[in-house]
Design a protein around this motif. Structure first.
Motif, PDB file in Angstrom:
ATOM      1  N   GLN A 279      37.260 -53.568  18.557  1.00  0.00           N
ATOM      2  CA  GLN A 279      36.631 -52.377  17.994  1.00  0.00           C
ATOM      3  C   GLN A 279      35.533 -52.793  17.030  1.00  0.00           C
ATOM      4  O   GLN A 279      35.716 -53.718  16.227  1.00  0.00           O
ATOM      5  N   THR A 280      34.397 -52.108  17.097  1.00  0.00           N
ATOM      6  CA  THR A 280      33.272 -52.437  16.239  1.00  0.00           C
ATOM      7  C   THR A 280      32.419 -51.197  16.011  1.00  0.00           C
ATOM      8  O   THR A 280      32.420 -50.272  16.833  1.00  0.00           O
ATOM      9  N   SER A 281      31.689 -51.181  14.898  1.00  0.00           N
ATOM     10  CA  SER A 281      30.719 -50.111  14.652  1.00  0.00           C
ATOM     11  C   SER A 281      29.310 -50.597  14.953  1.00  0.00           C
ATOM     12  O   SER A 281      28.344 -49.858  14.758  1.00  0.00           O
ATOM     13  N   SER A 282      29.186 -51.841  15.439  1.00  0.00           N
ATOM     14  CA  SER A 282      27.881 -52.440  15.710  1.00  0.00           C
ATOM     15  C   SER A 282      27.581 -52.412  17.213  1.00  0.00           C
ATOM     16  O   SER A 282      28.323 -52.997  18.004  1.00  0.00           O
ATOM     17  N   ILE A 283      26.493 -51.756  17.596  1.00  0.00           N
ATOM     18  CA  ILE A 283      26.075 -51.745  18.991  1.00  0.00           C
ATOM     19  C   ILE A 283      25.710 -53.156  19.440  1.00  0.00           C
ATOM     20  O   ILE A 283      26.018 -53.565  20.569  1.00  0.00           O
ATOM     21  N   SER A 284      25.062 -53.932  18.574  1.00  0.00           N
ATOM     22  CA  SER A 284      24.660 -55.296  18.923  1.00  0.00           C
ATOM     23  C   SER A 284      25.873 -56.154  19.242  1.00  0.00           C
ATOM     24  O   SER A 284      25.864 -56.934  20.207  1.00  0.00           O
ATOM     25  N   VAL A 285      26.920 -56.036  18.413  1.00  0.00           N
ATOM     26  CA  VAL A 285      28.139 -56.801  18.663  1.00  0.00           C
ATOM     27  C   VAL A 285      28.770 -56.366  19.978  1.00  0.00           C
ATOM     28  O   VAL A 285      29.166 -57.193  20.806  1.00  0.00           O
ATOM     29  N   MET A 286      28.859 -55.055  20.185  1.00  0.00           N
ATOM     30  CA  MET A 286      29.464 -54.541  21.413  1.00  0.00           C
ATOM     31  C   MET A 286      28.738 -55.059  22.645  1.00  0.00           C
ATOM     32  O   MET A 286      29.354 -55.592  23.580  1.00  0.00           O
ATOM     33  N   PHE A 287      27.416 -54.918  22.659  1.00  0.00           N
ATOM     34  CA  PHE A 287      26.650 -55.325  23.838  1.00  0.00           C
ATOM     35  C   PHE A 287      26.659 -56.845  24.007  1.00  0.00           C
ATOM     36  O   PHE A 287      26.638 -57.351  25.132  1.00  0.00           O
ATOM     37  N   GLY A 288      26.678 -57.575  22.910  1.00  0.00           N
ATOM     38  CA  GLY A 288      26.755 -59.029  23.003  1.00  0.00           C
ATOM     39  C   GLY A 288      28.051 -59.484  23.657  1.00  0.00           C
ATOM     40  O   GLY A 288      28.056 -60.394  24.494  1.00  0.00           O
ATOM     41  N   VAL A 289      29.163 -58.855  23.276  1.00  0.00           N
ATOM     42  CA  VAL A 289      30.460 -59.182  23.864  1.00  0.00           C
ATOM     43  C   VAL A 289      30.487 -58.799  25.343  1.00  0.00           C
ATOM     44  O   VAL A 289      30.963 -59.566  26.186  1.00  0.00           O
ATOM     45  N   LEU A 290      29.959 -57.630  25.667  1.00  0.00           N
ATOM     46  CA  LEU A 290      29.954 -57.180  27.062  1.00  0.00           C
ATOM     47  C   LEU A 290      29.132 -58.117  27.942  1.00  0.00           C
ATOM     48  O   LEU A 290      29.507 -58.405  29.091  1.00  0.00           O
TER      49      LEU A 290
END
Length: 300
Positions: free
Chosen positions: A223-234
């Motif tokens: 879980q994250t509030s950062s779009i950059s973190v989310m997309f980086g993981v994906l």
């Protein structure tokens, strides 16, 4: 300024019952007042006064117009007071809170368009999850927030201004195993881990509302509030995420793709929330107009 000067002249005539006295009170010439009366009589379709030894006497139409004119004048004065209060409260600055999705998608363009219309109004923008924004709005730390309608009730002092519907979609990396067998069923998603947003209560609520959506098996691994973190993981894993369609253009730029599903997911109503006392101000109305579908925002 909110009431026609001709209507104001009519009220002056009705109260003074004398062209000379009404002109004196209004600070204009008698010919100008007479011309104004003729114009409003043409609009009304008949005489509003007759002359007698005692001065001007209102006709039946004049008496009827007087009732409405008084109400219009009163409402206009209240509106002027409200606008003045709002502008004094806002000063030359408006504080806006938006969710992380809008913050990295369409909201920068919203700010640009807002400044073209209000070049002298400074705008402070901060990003946060829905619950944080609602709390800050309630503590008068923000003037306006843009978010999906919160699950908990809003204060009676707040008002929601409808903006647009956000369609929820699935994104994953290009070349993900799920992209080989399109369209994808909800059951197929449960073979992979989901990346979600922090405190995403709306996901749980909407997923439970779908009759056969396997929400219990889709709990996020991250879980994250950062779009950059989310997309980086994906981009680096076989995880997937369920996001608003407004993020699809950014997702594509990050090497992600939108999955074609066998059934559509849910939609979320996105609204702007502010104090009811501020909802009629020009800056707030302008932001609502820019954010809404009229004119439409281009997401894809």
């Amino acid at each position: 300024m909110l009431v026609s000067r001709h209507l104001e002249n009519f009220l002056a005539l009705y109260e003074a019952r004398s062209t000379h006295e009404a002109a004196r009170r209004k600070g204009i010439s008698q010919p100008a007042l007479t011309s104004s009366l003729k114009l409003i009589e043409r609009a009304a379709g008949g005489e509003l006064f007759t002359r007698s030894a005692r001065g001007l006497e209102p006709t039946e139409a004049g008496t009827a117009l007087h009732r409405h004119a008084l109400a219009i004048d009163q409402h206009a004065r209240f509106a002027s007071m409200d606008i003045s209060t709002v502008q004094n409260r806002l000063g030359g600055r408006i504080r806006v809170g938006v969710g992380p999705v809008l913050a990295v998608s369409s909201f920068p363009d919203v700010v640009v368009r807002f400044h073209r219309e209000f070049p002298d109004v400074a705008i402070d923008v901060e990003s946060g999850i829905s619950s944080q924004l609602v709390d800050r709005l309630g503590r008068d730390q923000l003037d306006l927030i843009v978010t999906a309608r919160p699950t908990r009730p809003m204060s009676d002092a707040m008002i929601g201004l409808p903006l647009f519907r956000s369609e929820m979609v699935v994104v994953c990396r290009e070349g993900h195993p799920l992209t080989a067998g399109l369209p994808v069923t909800p059951d197929a998603l449960t073979d992979y881990s989901r990346v979600g947003f922090t405190e995403d209560l709306e996901f749980e609520e909407h997923s439970r509302s779908m009759s056969h959506w396997p929400s219990e098996r889709l709990r996020p691994i991250l879980q994250t509030s950062s779009i950059s973190v989310m997309f980086g993981v994906l981009a680096a894993t076989d995880h997937f995420a369920i996001v608003s369609h407004v993020l699809v253009p950014k997702a594509r730029r990050e090497g992600l793709v939108r999955l074609d599903l066998t059934e559509p997911l849910w939609q979320i109503e996105v609204e702007a929330f502010c104090k009811t006392s501020l909802s009629g101000s020009r800056p707030i109305k302008a932001l609502q107009s820019i954010l809404s579908d009229d004119p439409p925002l281009t997401f894809e």
